[in-house]
Write a protein that holds these residues in place. Structure first.
Motif, PDB file in Angstrom:
ATOM      1  N   ARG A 162       0.837  -1.206   0.000  1.00 30.54           N
ATOM      2  CA  ARG A 162       0.000   0.000   0.000  1.00 30.54           C
ATOM      3  C   ARG A 162       0.866   1.248   0.000  1.00 30.54           C
ATOM      4  O   ARG A 162       0.576   2.227  -0.701  1.00 30.54           O
ATOM      5  CB  ARG A 162      -0.946  -0.004   1.206  1.00 30.54           C
ATOM      6  CG  ARG A 162      -2.180  -0.870   1.007  1.00 30.54           C
ATOM      7  CD  ARG A 162      -3.266  -0.541   2.025  1.00 30.54           C
ATOM      8  NE  ARG A 162      -2.872  -0.921   3.380  1.00 30.54           N
ATOM      9  CZ  ARG A 162      -3.127  -2.098   3.926  1.00 30.54           C
ATOM     10  NH1 ARG A 162      -3.751  -3.031   3.225  1.00 30.54           N
ATOM     11  NH2 ARG A 162      -2.762  -2.365   5.172  1.00 30.54           N
ATOM     12  N   SER A 163       1.934   1.232   0.798  1.00 27.69           N
ATOM     13  CA  SER A 163       2.831   2.387   0.851  1.00 27.69           C
ATOM     14  C   SER A 163       3.464   2.644  -0.508  1.00 27.69           C
ATOM     15  O   SER A 163       3.611   3.795  -0.931  1.00 27.69           O
ATOM     16  CB  SER A 163       3.920   2.168   1.904  1.00 27.69           C
ATOM     17  OG  SER A 163       3.369   2.128   3.203  1.00 27.69           O
ATOM     18  N   LEU A 164       3.852   1.579  -1.197  1.00 33.39           N
ATOM     19  CA  LEU A 164       4.472   1.733  -2.511  1.00 33.39           C
ATOM     20  C   LEU A 164       3.514   2.387  -3.496  1.00 33.39           C
ATOM     21  O   LEU A 164       3.887   3.328  -4.216  1.00 33.39           O
ATOM     22  CB  LEU A 164       4.922   0.368  -3.035  1.00 33.39           C
ATOM     23  CG  LEU A 164       5.575   0.372  -4.427  1.00 33.39           C
ATOM     24  CD1 LEU A 164       6.867   1.166  -4.414  1.00 33.39           C
ATOM     25  CD2 LEU A 164       5.827  -1.055  -4.910  1.00 33.39           C
ATOM     26  N   ILE A 165       2.273   1.928  -3.549  1.00 35.33           N
ATOM     27  CA  ILE A 165       1.309   2.515  -4.487  1.00 35.33           C
ATOM     28  C   ILE A 165       0.950   3.941  -4.063  1.00 35.33           C
ATOM     29  O   ILE A 165       0.756   4.815  -4.910  1.00 35.33           O
ATOM     30  CB  ILE A 165       0.042   1.645  -4.613  1.00 35.33           C
ATOM     31  CG1 ILE A 165       0.414   0.202  -4.977  1.00 35.33           C
ATOM     32  CG2 ILE A 165      -0.890   2.224  -5.666  1.00 35.33           C
ATOM     33  CD1 ILE A 165       1.159   0.049  -6.276  1.00 35.33           C
ATOM     34  N   ASP A 166       0.882   4.204  -2.760  1.00 39.33           N
ATOM     35  CA  ASP A 166       0.664   5.571  -2.282  1.00 39.33           C
ATOM     36  C   ASP A 166       1.750   6.509  -2.803  1.00 39.33           C
ATOM     37  O   ASP A 166       1.475   7.646  -3.211  1.00 39.33           O
ATOM     38  CB  ASP A 166       0.661   5.616  -0.747  1.00 39.33           C
ATOM     39  CG  ASP A 166      -0.710   5.337  -0.145  1.00 39.33           C
ATOM     40  OD1 ASP A 166      -1.713   5.540  -0.857  1.00 39.33           O
ATOM     41  OD2 ASP A 166      -0.771   4.925   1.017  1.00 39.33           O
ATOM     42  N   ILE A 167       3.008   6.046  -2.748  1.00 36.49           N
ATOM     43  CA  ILE A 167       4.129   6.839  -3.247  1.00 36.49           C
ATOM     44  C   ILE A 167       3.939   7.152  -4.729  1.00 36.49           C
ATOM     45  O   ILE A 167       4.144   8.289  -5.177  1.00 36.49           O
ATOM     46  CB  ILE A 167       5.456   6.091  -3.012  1.00 36.49           C
ATOM     47  CG1 ILE A 167       5.803   6.073  -1.526  1.00 36.49           C
ATOM     48  CG2 ILE A 167       6.589   6.747  -3.804  1.00 36.49           C
ATOM     49  CD1 ILE A 167       6.962   5.154  -1.173  1.00 36.49           C
ATOM     50  N   VAL A 168       3.533   6.152  -5.497  1.00 33.11           N
ATOM     51  CA  VAL A 168       3.320   6.346  -6.930  1.00 33.11           C
ATOM     52  C   VAL A 168       2.216   7.364  -7.179  1.00 33.11           C
ATOM     53  O   VAL A 168       2.359   8.269  -8.017  1.00 33.11           O
ATOM     54  CB  VAL A 168       2.980   5.002  -7.609  1.00 33.11           C
ATOM     55  CG1 VAL A 168       2.553   5.220  -9.057  1.00 33.11           C
ATOM     56  CG2 VAL A 168       4.177   4.064  -7.556  1.00 33.11           C
ATOM     57  N   VAL A 169       1.114   7.252  -6.447  1.00 33.82           N
ATOM     58  CA  VAL A 169      -0.015   8.168  -6.641  1.00 33.82           C
ATOM     59  C   VAL A 169       0.408   9.609  -6.351  1.00 33.82           C
ATOM     60  O   VAL A 169       0.120  10.532  -7.126  1.00 33.82           O
ATOM     61  CB  VAL A 169      -1.204   7.766  -5.751  1.00 33.82           C
ATOM     62  CG1 VAL A 169      -2.286   8.853  -5.759  1.00 33.82           C
ATOM     63  CG2 VAL A 169      -1.782   6.440  -6.216  1.00 33.82           C
ATOM     64  N   ARG A 170       1.090   9.822  -5.230  1.00 27.88           N
ATOM     65  CA  ARG A 170       1.522  11.185  -4.895  1.00 27.88           C
ATOM     66  C   ARG A 170       2.502  11.736  -5.925  1.00 27.88           C
ATOM     67  O   ARG A 170       2.464  12.914  -6.268  1.00 27.88           O
ATOM     68  CB  ARG A 170       2.127  11.230  -3.497  1.00 27.88           C
ATOM     69  CG  ARG A 170       1.091  11.240  -2.371  1.00 27.88           C
ATOM     70  CD  ARG A 170       1.653  11.683  -1.035  1.00 27.88           C
ATOM     71  NE  ARG A 170       2.609  10.731  -0.487  1.00 27.88           N
ATOM     72  CZ  ARG A 170       3.915  10.949  -0.394  1.00 27.88           C
ATOM     73  NH1 ARG A 170       4.427  12.091  -0.811  1.00 27.88           N
ATOM     74  NH2 ARG A 170       4.706  10.039   0.134  1.00 27.88           N
ATOM     75  N   ALA A 171       3.394  10.876  -6.403  1.00 25.64           N
ATOM     76  CA  ALA A 171       4.377  11.326  -7.387  1.00 25.64           C
ATOM     77  C   ALA A 171       3.721  11.685  -8.718  1.00 25.64           C
ATOM     78  O   ALA A 171       4.132  12.643  -9.386  1.00 25.64           O
ATOM     79  CB  ALA A 171       5.430  10.241  -7.600  1.00 25.64           C
TER      80      ALA A 171
END
Length: 454
Positions: A162-171
């Motif tokens: 979840r943290s990895l996809i969150d990072i992608v979304v914010r980026a």
């Protein structure tokens, strides 16, 4: 008050979309004027200076499939070079900083499978979407009722994934996952070619693979220089527009314009600041308030030398906790210094927006020390751009669709309203949110106007 200026087409906004449209309309023999609220051209591209070097504090990257932008570089005599990506990358998840190579960092086997499964599901969903009409997808209604975060909570089993996809979304969207429609995220991926990895990558097929020598801000400057004398008016924010069967009257800070057609080359959130005396369709009015801009501050930090290269690092960093991220190498070709570029995005940027520059600089250095250690503690230069606090941008990179927006109002994104036409990267069907999308939108409105005059 002096008599109104009379033209065939008035363009509001001297960003890349507005300038490209104006250039092509002038070449077609039409009388054109461009009204720009700022004292510069470029919109969401802008130049800055760091240690005597020109840098981009706005949009800058190109991908190999962004053929319009690459063609414009050739047309304007600008060259490109590859984003530096040699060496290992860094990622911080759950307080642990790791080195890795490739697209997906090292995780536990379960988290790795979880993340890979999510990325595949995103790409499969994107494959079902026509970027020109995401609201027509079979699952559009369900996806548009959900935020990205709600889907992640239902789909993923591990916090690391979840943290990895969150990072992608914010980026990618410069917002937090709970703010944006899942349908917008899937359609954004579709508009970039159908793979979410493309949006996050700096390698050959990535959206961040190429940069323009001397800065992407030169695109707008050189386009503006090619316009006939008197076409461009800076410092001319538009206050009101009134359209009728006879034409369009535009009232701005420096006078009035009477035009046969109007191109609004602004993000929908900025178009909300114009008083449209003649009523717009309800869906169009709703778009102006339901597509707020993303939240981002772009920062560039200079060091005596690119110390990360000596450590075998590319300079690329992503973090689920550090305020600054993603981070990448931004060293200009031939420079003896080392530059890093990083982004405060989503809630991190809103916490810092409007603060003194020194406050943002300290926050950037603290984050870089988390990633690189003491070597990052003593920069020799810092410059940033608080896009949220810019009154003529209100944020970057792109308008963020709240749940329910695209299925109810999406068809109004590109639909002309009588003599009023809409441009800007939000309206693009390919590479929405990028320079490429802005250029696509310019071509479309030019075709609309020329067809309407036949």
């Amino acid at each position: 008050m002096s008599a109104p200026q009379t033209v065939d087409v008035c363009v509001i906004g001297a960003g890349l979309a507005g300038l490209r449209a104006a250039q092509q309309l002038c070449e077609a023999g039409l009388r054109v004027c461009v009204l720009e609220a700022r004292d510069r051209v470029g919109g969401r591209t802008e130049g800055g200076v760091l240690c005597g070097q020109a840098v981009d504090v706005g949009g800058q990257w190109l991908g190999k499939t962004q053929t319009r932008a690459l063609g414009l570089c050739d047309e304007l005599g600008l060259s490109t070079y590859a984003q530096y990506s040699q060496g290992q990358r860094l990622i911080e998840v759950g307080g642990k900083l790791r080195r890795y190579r490739g697209t997906i960092p090292r995780m536990s086997l379960f988290a790795l499978l979880d993340a890979d499964r999510a990325l595949r599901r995103i790409n499969r969903a994107a494959a079902q979407i026509d970027p020109a009409a995401p609201w027509a997808a079979a699952e559009a209604a369900r996806w548009d009722r959900m935020t990205i975060d709600q889907w992640l909570q239902q789909t993923l089993y591990t916090q690391s994934a979840r943290s990895l996809i969150d990072i992608v979304v914010r980026a990618v969207l410069t917002c937090d996952a709970h703010e944006a429609s899942l349908l917008q995220f899937f359609s954004y991926v579709a508009a970039a070619g159908g793979k979410v990895e493309t949006l996050a990558e700096t390698l050959d097929d990535g959206a961040q693979h190429l940069k323009i020598a001397g800065g992407a801000f030169q695109l707008a400057q050189r386009l503006a220089a090619r316009l006939p004398a008197g076409v461009l008016q800076l410092g001319a924010p538009v206050h009101a527009v009134e359209a009728s069967e006879a034409g369009v009257q535009i009232v701005h800070a420096r006078g009035q314009v009477q035009a046969d057609r109007l191109v609004v080359a602004l993000a929908p959130a900025l178009a909300a600041g114009i008083a449209f005396a003649s009523p717009l369709p309800a869906a169009r009015i709703q778009l102006h308030s339901r597509l707020p801009m993303g939240s981002v501050i772009k920062a560039l930090i200079a060091y005596p030398r690119p110390f990360w290269k000596a450590r075998g690092l590319s300079g690329e960093v992503a973090s689920d906790q550090g305020a600054l991220g993603p981070v990448m190498d931004a060293t200009p070709p031939g420079s003896e210094h080392g530059f890093l570029v990083g982004f405060f995005d989503g809630h991190h940027s809103r916490a810092l927006a409007g603060m003194p520059l020194e406050h943002r600089r300290d926050a950037a250095i603290r984050a870089l020390q988390r990633y690189f250690g003491d070597a990052a503690a003593q920069p020799i230069g810092y410059v940033d751009k608080d896009w949220i606090s810019d009154p003529w941008s209100q944020g970057c990179y792109v308008g963020i669709a709240a749940p329910g927006t695209l299925t109810t109002c999406g068809p109004a994104l590109r639909a002309p309203c009588g003599r009023i036409h809409w441009a800007g990267t939000e309206t693009a069907t390919r590479w929405a949110g990028y320079l490429e999308g802005a250029l696509e939108s310019a071509e479309r409105v030019v075709a609309e106007i020329i067809a309407a005059r036949v």
